[in-house]
Design a protein around this motif. Structure first.
Motif, PDB file in Angstrom:
ATOM      1  N   UNK A  53      -7.807 -12.073 -22.626  1.00  0.00           N
ATOM      2  CA  UNK A  53      -7.252 -10.985 -21.825  1.00  0.00           C
ATOM      3  C   UNK A  53      -5.918 -10.534 -22.394  1.00  0.00           C
ATOM      4  N   UNK A  54      -5.089 -11.489 -22.794  1.00  0.00           N
ATOM      5  CA  UNK A  54      -3.804 -11.132 -23.399  1.00  0.00           C
ATOM      6  C   UNK A  54      -4.009 -10.323 -24.676  1.00  0.00           C
ATOM      7  N   UNK A  55      -4.987 -10.710 -25.480  1.00  0.00           N
ATOM      8  CA  UNK A  55      -5.298  -9.974 -26.705  1.00  0.00           C
ATOM      9  C   UNK A  55      -5.789  -8.562 -26.365  1.00  0.00           C
ATOM     10  N   UNK A  58      -2.801  -6.558 -25.504  1.00  0.00           N
ATOM     11  CA  UNK A  58      -2.017  -6.292 -26.710  1.00  0.00           C
ATOM     12  C   UNK A  58      -2.653  -5.179 -27.541  1.00  0.00           C
ATOM     13  N   UNK A  59      -3.959  -5.207 -27.692  1.00  0.00           N
ATOM     14  CA  UNK A  59      -4.665  -4.181 -28.462  1.00  0.00           C
ATOM     15  C   UNK A  59      -4.493  -2.799 -27.842  1.00  0.00           C
ATOM     16  N   UNK A  60      -4.349  -2.744 -26.542  1.00  0.00           N
ATOM     17  CA  UNK A  60      -4.172  -1.477 -25.844  1.00  0.00           C
ATOM     18  C   UNK A  60      -2.702  -1.157 -25.598  1.00  0.00           C
ATOM     19  N   UNK A  61      -1.826  -1.961 -26.197  1.00  0.00           N
ATOM     20  CA  UNK A  61      -0.372  -1.786 -26.088  1.00  0.00           C
ATOM     21  C   UNK A  61       0.086  -1.728 -24.622  1.00  0.00           C
ATOM     22  N   UNK A  62      -0.450  -2.666 -23.849  1.00  0.00           N
ATOM     23  CA  UNK A  62      -0.084  -2.783 -22.439  1.00  0.00           C
ATOM     24  C   UNK A  62       0.757  -4.040 -22.264  1.00  0.00           C
ATOM     25  N   UNK A  63       1.766  -3.942 -21.433  1.00  0.00           N
ATOM     26  CA  UNK A  63       2.671  -5.055 -21.175  1.00  0.00           C
ATOM     27  C   UNK A  63       2.022  -6.034 -20.188  1.00  0.00           C
ATOM     28  N   UNK A  64       1.717  -7.238 -20.660  1.00  0.00           N
ATOM     29  CA  UNK A  64       1.043  -8.238 -19.828  1.00  0.00           C
ATOM     30  C   UNK A  64       1.877  -8.598 -18.602  1.00  0.00           C
ATOM     31  N   UNK A  65       3.164  -8.765 -18.771  1.00  0.00           N
ATOM     32  CA  UNK A  65       4.021  -9.126 -17.638  1.00  0.00           C
ATOM     33  C   UNK A  65       3.971  -8.044 -16.570  1.00  0.00           C
ATOM     34  N   UNK A  66       3.979  -6.790 -16.978  1.00  0.00           N
ATOM     35  CA  UNK A  66       3.917  -5.685 -16.016  1.00  0.00           C
ATOM     36  C   UNK A  66       2.571  -5.683 -15.290  1.00  0.00           C
ATOM     37  N   UNK A  67       1.489  -5.951 -16.013  1.00  0.00           N
ATOM     38  CA  UNK A  67       0.160  -6.010 -15.382  1.00  0.00           C
ATOM     39  C   UNK A  67       0.141  -7.094 -14.313  1.00  0.00           C
ATOM     40  N   UNK A  68       0.675  -8.286 -14.664  1.00  0.00           N
ATOM     41  CA  UNK A  68       0.652  -9.388 -13.698  1.00  0.00           C
ATOM     42  C   UNK A  68       1.576  -9.121 -12.521  1.00  0.00           C
ATOM     43  N   UNK A  69       2.676  -8.426 -12.734  1.00  0.00           N
ATOM     44  CA  UNK A  69       3.534  -8.056 -11.607  1.00  0.00           C
ATOM     45  C   UNK A  69       2.836  -7.032 -10.723  1.00  0.00           C
ATOM     46  N   UNK A  70       2.232  -6.029 -11.369  1.00  0.00           N
ATOM     47  CA  UNK A  70       1.585  -4.967 -10.600  1.00  0.00           C
ATOM     48  C   UNK A  70       0.379  -5.462  -9.814  1.00  0.00           C
ATOM     49  N   UNK A  87      -9.440  -5.637  -9.820  1.00  0.00           N
ATOM     50  CA  UNK A  87      -8.268  -6.275  -9.243  1.00  0.00           C
ATOM     51  C   UNK A  87      -8.439  -7.793  -9.143  1.00  0.00           C
ATOM     52  N   UNK A  88      -9.567  -8.240  -8.609  1.00  0.00           N
ATOM     53  CA  UNK A  88      -9.751  -9.673  -8.377  1.00  0.00           C
ATOM     54  C   UNK A  88      -9.767 -10.452  -9.690  1.00  0.00           C
ATOM     55  N   UNK A  89     -10.358  -9.901 -10.731  1.00  0.00           N
ATOM     56  CA  UNK A  89     -10.378 -10.575 -12.031  1.00  0.00           C
ATOM     57  C   UNK A  89      -8.962 -10.750 -12.569  1.00  0.00           C
ATOM     58  N   UNK A  90      -8.152  -9.708 -12.433  1.00  0.00           N
ATOM     59  CA  UNK A  90      -6.777  -9.792 -12.927  1.00  0.00           C
ATOM     60  C   UNK A  90      -5.942 -10.721 -12.037  1.00  0.00           C
ATOM     61  N   UNK A  91      -6.226 -10.742 -10.737  1.00  0.00           N
ATOM     62  CA  UNK A  91      -5.537 -11.689  -9.844  1.00  0.00           C
ATOM     63  C   UNK A  91      -5.791 -13.119 -10.315  1.00  0.00           C
ATOM     64  N   UNK A  92      -7.048 -13.429 -10.611  1.00  0.00           N
ATOM     65  CA  UNK A  92      -7.369 -14.788 -11.054  1.00  0.00           C
ATOM     66  C   UNK A  92      -6.647 -15.127 -12.358  1.00  0.00           C
ATOM     67  N   UNK A  93      -6.610 -14.185 -13.281  1.00  0.00           N
ATOM     68  CA  UNK A  93      -5.881 -14.412 -14.531  1.00  0.00           C
ATOM     69  C   UNK A  93      -4.376 -14.463 -14.268  1.00  0.00           C
ATOM     70  N   UNK A 114      11.598 -13.308  -8.203  1.00  0.00           N
ATOM     71  CA  UNK A 114      12.804 -12.588  -7.788  1.00  0.00           C
ATOM     72  C   UNK A 114      12.844 -11.188  -8.383  1.00  0.00           C
ATOM     73  N   UNK A 115      12.227 -10.990  -9.561  1.00  0.00           N
ATOM     74  CA  UNK A 115      12.240  -9.672 -10.197  1.00  0.00           C
ATOM     75  C   UNK A 115      11.247  -8.705  -9.584  1.00  0.00           C
ATOM     76  N   UNK A 116      10.232  -9.197  -8.918  1.00  0.00           N
ATOM     77  CA  UNK A 116       9.238  -8.290  -8.353  1.00  0.00           C
ATOM     78  C   UNK A 116       9.495  -7.979  -6.888  1.00  0.00           C
TER      79      UNK A 116
END
Length: 117
Positions: A53-55, A58-70, A87-93, A114-116
């Protein structure tokens, strides 16, 4: 015997649905999210899947930290609309991400919450 298996499957599905609702309703309650991580209510996903998922991000130039925060701050349908991801798949990851962060970088784990907020 089939009825017993059906009962177990229905029970597991009810528990999963209940957990999904709890996570979805707690997108603004970070104490509850931390409790889910601490109690390991969600199983940590296969690390290979997580790295894949991280790869993908990265291939789509998306920020993983932002995805997990969102995924933990946006309502379910808004997240799926914006990112075109389940949504549920990303929640689990995301829980896998938080569990890894908690074990390896406790200060970053606390900073995530604290940042979110």
């Amino acid at each position: 015997m089939t009825n017993i298996i059906d009962f177990i499957a229905r029970h597991e599905q009810k528990e999963l649905t209940k957990l999904q609702r709890s996570v979805e309703c707690s997108y603004y309650k970070f104490g509850e999210l931390q409790q889910f991580v601490d109690e390991q209510q969600l199983q940590i996903k296969d690390h290979t899947l997580f790295l894949g998922f991280l790869l993908y991000l990265q291939e789509r130039k998306m920020d993983a930290l932002m995805i997990f925060k969102d995924v933990f701050t946006m309502p379910r349908y808004k997240f799926e609309h914006v990112y075109q991801m389940k949504w549920w798949s990303v929640v689990q990851l995301g829980f896998t991400f938080l569990a890894i962060l908690k074990d390896n970088e406790p200060a970053e784990y606390q900073r995530f919450f604290t940042n979110v907020e």
